[in-house]
Write a protein that holds these residues in place. Structure first.
Motif, PDB file in Angstrom:
ATOM      1  N   LYS A   1       2.191  10.890   6.628  1.00  0.00           N
ATOM      2  CA  LYS A   1       1.006  10.517   5.873  1.00  0.00           C
ATOM      3  C   LYS A   1       0.565   9.102   6.229  1.00  0.00           C
ATOM      4  O   LYS A   1       1.406   8.227   6.476  1.00  0.00           O
ATOM      5  CB  LYS A   1       1.284  10.593   4.374  1.00  0.00           C
TER       6      LYS A   1
ATOM      7  N   ALA B   1      -0.335   5.480   5.427  1.00  0.00           N
ATOM      8  CA  ALA B   1       0.137   4.610   4.342  1.00  0.00           C
ATOM      9  C   ALA B   1      -0.907   3.601   3.921  1.00  0.00           C
ATOM     10  O   ALA B   1      -1.015   3.268   2.741  1.00  0.00           O
ATOM     11  CB  ALA B   1       1.406   3.880   4.779  1.00  0.00           C
ATOM     12  N   SER B   2      -1.682   3.058   4.873  1.00  0.00           N
ATOM     13  CA  SER B   2      -2.587   1.964   4.549  1.00  0.00           C
ATOM     14  C   SER B   2      -3.774   1.996   5.509  1.00  0.00           C
ATOM     15  O   SER B   2      -3.695   2.549   6.607  1.00  0.00           O
ATOM     16  CB  SER B   2      -1.862   0.616   4.670  1.00  0.00           C
TER      17      SER B   2
ATOM     18  N   ARG C   1       2.461   1.711  -3.362  1.00  0.00           N
ATOM     19  CA  ARG C   1       1.500   2.259  -4.318  1.00  0.00           C
ATOM     20  C   ARG C   1       1.305   3.761  -4.104  1.00  0.00           C
ATOM     21  O   ARG C   1       1.183   4.528  -5.065  1.00  0.00           O
ATOM     22  CB  ARG C   1       0.155   1.539  -4.176  1.00  0.00           C
ATOM     23  N   GLN C   2       1.276   4.205  -2.826  1.00  0.00           N
ATOM     24  CA  GLN C   2       1.166   5.637  -2.560  1.00  0.00           C
ATOM     25  C   GLN C   2       2.343   6.397  -3.186  1.00  0.00           C
ATOM     26  O   GLN C   2       2.164   7.459  -3.781  1.00  0.00           O
ATOM     27  CB  GLN C   2       1.145   5.895  -1.051  1.00  0.00           C
TER      28      GLN C   2
ATOM     29  N   THR D   1       1.965   6.499  -7.087  1.00  0.00           N
ATOM     30  CA  THR D   1       0.835   7.211  -7.691  1.00  0.00           C
ATOM     31  C   THR D   1       0.597   8.604  -7.130  1.00  0.00           C
ATOM     32  O   THR D   1      -0.073   9.414  -7.781  1.00  0.00           O
ATOM     33  CB  THR D   1      -0.465   6.398  -7.520  1.00  0.00           C
ATOM     34  N   ARG D   2       1.152   8.921  -5.946  1.00  0.00           N
ATOM     35  CA  ARG D   2       0.829  10.206  -5.313  1.00  0.00           C
ATOM     36  C   ARG D   2       2.044  11.058  -4.980  1.00  0.00           C
ATOM     37  O   ARG D   2       1.887  12.228  -4.619  1.00  0.00           O
ATOM     38  CB  ARG D   2       0.038   9.968  -4.017  1.00  0.00           C
ATOM     39  N   GLU D   3       3.239  10.491  -5.075  1.00  0.00           N
ATOM     40  CA  GLU D   3       4.439  11.231  -4.691  1.00  0.00           C
ATOM     41  C   GLU D   3       5.364  11.405  -5.894  1.00  0.00           C
ATOM     42  O   GLU D   3       5.224  10.716  -6.902  1.00  0.00           O
ATOM     43  CB  GLU D   3       5.178  10.517  -3.560  1.00  0.00           C
TER      44      GLU D   3
ATOM     45  N   SER E   1       0.817  -1.207   0.000  1.00  0.00           N
ATOM     46  CA  SER E   1       0.000   0.000   0.000  1.00  0.00           C
ATOM     47  C   SER E   1       0.856   1.264   0.000  1.00  0.00           C
ATOM     48  O   SER E   1       0.591   2.211  -0.747  1.00  0.00           O
ATOM     49  CB  SER E   1      -0.932  -0.006   1.216  1.00  0.00           C
ATOM     50  N   VAL E   2       1.916   1.281   0.817  1.00  0.00           N
ATOM     51  CA  VAL E   2       2.758   2.477   0.840  1.00  0.00           C
ATOM     52  C   VAL E   2       3.547   2.605  -0.462  1.00  0.00           C
ATOM     53  O   VAL E   2       3.755   3.719  -0.965  1.00  0.00           O
ATOM     54  CB  VAL E   2       3.686   2.494   2.070  1.00  0.00           C
TER      55      VAL E   2
ATOM     56  N   PRO F   1      -5.608   6.584   3.259  1.00  0.00           N
ATOM     57  CA  PRO F   1      -4.226   6.492   2.791  1.00  0.00           C
ATOM     58  C   PRO F   1      -3.861   7.684   1.912  1.00  0.00           C
ATOM     59  O   PRO F   1      -4.600   8.059   0.995  1.00  0.00           O
ATOM     60  CB  PRO F   1      -4.216   5.181   2.006  1.00  0.00           C
ATOM     61  N   GLY F   2      -2.735   8.297   2.220  1.00  0.00           N
ATOM     62  CA  GLY F   2      -2.294   9.498   1.524  1.00  0.00           C
ATOM     63  C   GLY F   2      -2.611  10.778   2.256  1.00  0.00           C
ATOM     64  O   GLY F   2      -2.022  11.826   1.958  1.00  0.00           O
TER      65      GLY F   2
END
Length: 557
Positions: A531, A533-534, A217-218, A221-223, A214-215, A548-549
């Protein structure tokens, strides 16, 4: 369990590619880099890893399957269009590990490369990786901004066949042991971003791997980070009490040197696989934790060092510092000197007592004379931002992993000054962290980042030095720790742990898992964010409405 069955067991219909979640940085991680195609397992043990050794030198590390001999080409340049036929460096008959040196290509803000490879016995059949885009150290000088992701204590080795985590399917157990299950969770999340393993199921027993996926993926896709720092406790080589649960020999039953060698190799390959979605495009560096097998009192130390150096080349020997590459400086921007940030990675594990159980008093912890001497020299450089990173303080309160254990000093807590240690030590000046804190203050270090305690917390020492515990992506917060007297004294109150019906106090002084820290630097300002993470409810003090995020806490250095 086959990969198709792994995906199906999450309630998804097929392995076919689905519409991916929105990508905030599509040029950073190109669309063809599907979570399904993390690496070519027909030829490689894991994805390649890119890392800078200094602002003008880098390495691309490949780990080839033991049954393969490969021909490899690497195309590289400052732009995607520069990766043209005829510009490749070639290697033939490659086996085991190939570390490709790169130099002189990093004058711009970005660097691109791709690999082509085939079986050495074949005259055709070349395959290719996606084009990889890297933000170079020069990006900071040109763009005036950089981001660093800080992770610590993923504890995926906690997903063991013990304490209620026994899984029936041998294929799933093998995937967990190899580390590939993290990539399989990424594939599930690509199809279904809201997926959370159900408690009591086989997948629900593998929550540490899910939270790491999950982290990752963060981050994808987000960082938009320039680099990632792992602050320890990621391999499990130093967590022998978990090995039997993973299907390996229990160290208490006796191990041969061949066992220790093969297990160290297994765990480092496991870690490379688990982080394979990040390593081709993000320089990822390691800090040694107490569960990574490199403590001075660990029998696994020589084997752990051997395979870390093979599979995770880092600065150190390349810079004339540590031959073991366990402590080093990352001089980003243009190198050492004014106008550039300086990241100092320290090893608080490798130079302590040579016999178990390790340090028994706060005064027993040490960096060792050679590392301390090097540290003093490197902190002499002028820098925009001087930052230090280690797994835990060189002292801590005089207790073991929990406060009831008085047999060891485990390095817990944010104890940085002589006043912190005065109630616990006859002479606080003999605690090495006191000496280091004074050195950091004298040399203008703005922040010291550490892990180990699995929470996000910060304090300001003498109005200048920020001491930041960076949190953990793991699924479960340690509620028993949070209720300890020393914990309350130094970290404060946890607010409400979601499994409890009422809050312990009105104010939440620290945040537990699952989370990660982002450091944002510009020449004139720096900030820190923690942030989520999951989704790990209810095993946390993070409110369930935080997704998450979401940012839980932020402050300026």
């Amino acid at each position: 369990m086959k990969r198709r069955d792994f995906i199906k067991s999450a309630g998804l219909a097929s392995m076919g590619l689905a519409v991916s979640p929105p990508r905030l940085f599509p040029d950073r991680f190109p669309a063809q880099t599907s979570f399904y195609d993390i690496y070519d397992s027909d030829f490689f043990e894991c994805a390649e890893r890119f890392a800078f050794l200094n602002p003008q030198e880098a390495v691309v590390s490949l780990v080839i399957r033991p049954d393969r001999s490969l021909d490899v080409k690497i195309y590289k340049g400052p732009s995607e269009s520069s990766l043209v036929a005829g510009t490749a460096f070639s290697y033939t008959g490659v086996k085991d590990v190939l570390n490709i040196p790169l130099a002189g290509f990093f004058w711009g803000p970005d660097f691109y490369y791709k690999l082509e490879y085939k079986d050495s016995a074949s005259f055709s059949g070349w395959r290719s990786t996606p084009i990889r885009k890297i933000k170079t150290p020069r990006s900071y000088q040109i763009r005036g901004r950089m981001e660093v992701i800080l992770l610590s204590d993923d504890h995926t080795y906690d997903d063991a066949d013990a304490s209620g985590r026994w899984v029936a399917d041998p294929g799933l157990g093998a995937s967990r042991l190899s580390g590939e299950y993290v990539n399989d969770f990424l594939r599930i999340l690509q199809n279904n971003p809201s997926f959370v393993p159900e408690e009591g199921t086989d997948l629900g027993k593998l929550r540490s791997g899910f939270c790491l996926a999950s982290v990752i993926r963060q981050i994808l896709t987000r960082e938009d980070p320039d680099l990632v720092l792992l602050l320890g406790d990621a391999t499990g080589i130093g967590a022998g009490y978990k090995w039997a649960g993973l299907g390996l020999k229990d160290p208490e039953m006796g191990l041969t040197s061949e066992d220790r060698d093969s297990y160290a190799k297994l765990f480092w390959l496991r870690m490379r696989r688990m982080y394979s979605a990040l390593t081709p495009s993000l320089p990822l560096y390691l800090v040694q934790g107490n569960h990574d097998g490199e403590s001075g009192y660990s029998f696994e130390r020589p084997y752990a060092v051997k395979y870390r150096r093979a599979f995770f080349p880092q600065p150190g020997a390349y810079q004339g510092h540590s031959w073991e590459e366990n402590y080093f400086a990352l001089a980003w921007g243009g190198g050492f000197g004014p106008g550039n940030p300086l990241f100092v990675i320290l090893d608080n594990e490798g130079y302590n007592a040579l016999l178990p159980p390790g340090p028994q008093r706060p005064e027993d912890w040490t960096l060792g004379l050679e590392q301390k001497s090097w540290l003093r020299r490197v902190l002499d450089y002028e820098s925009d931002w001087k930052l230090t990173f280690f797994h835990h303080v060189l002292g801590g309160w005089p207790r073991g992993s929990n406060e009831a254990d008085t047999s060891a000093a485990y390095g817990r807590g944010p104890l940085f000054t002589a006043d912190d240690y005065a109630p616990y030590c006859p002479d606080p000046e003999k605690v090495e962290q006191v000496e280091l804190t004074r050195l950091f203050l004298e040399r203008g270090v703005r922040a010291s980042f550490y892990g180990h305690d699995h929470i996000f917390s910060s304090r300001r020492v003498e109005g200048q030095l920020n001491a930041v515990c960076v949190g953990s992506p793991k699924p479960v917060g340690e509620l028993a720790w949070y209720k300890g007297a020393l914990w309350n004294k130094f970290y404060g109150c946890y607010g409400r742990y979601q499994r409890e019906p009422t809050a312990a106090c009105g104010r939440t002084d620290f945040w537990g898992p699952s989370g990660y820290t982002k450091l944002i630097l510009t020449p004139s300002a720096a900030s820190v964010e923690y942030k989520r993470a999951s989704n790990n409810n209810p095993w946390t003090n993070i409110p369930p409405e935080k997704m998450p995020g979401d940012v839980l806490r932020t402050f300026a250095l």
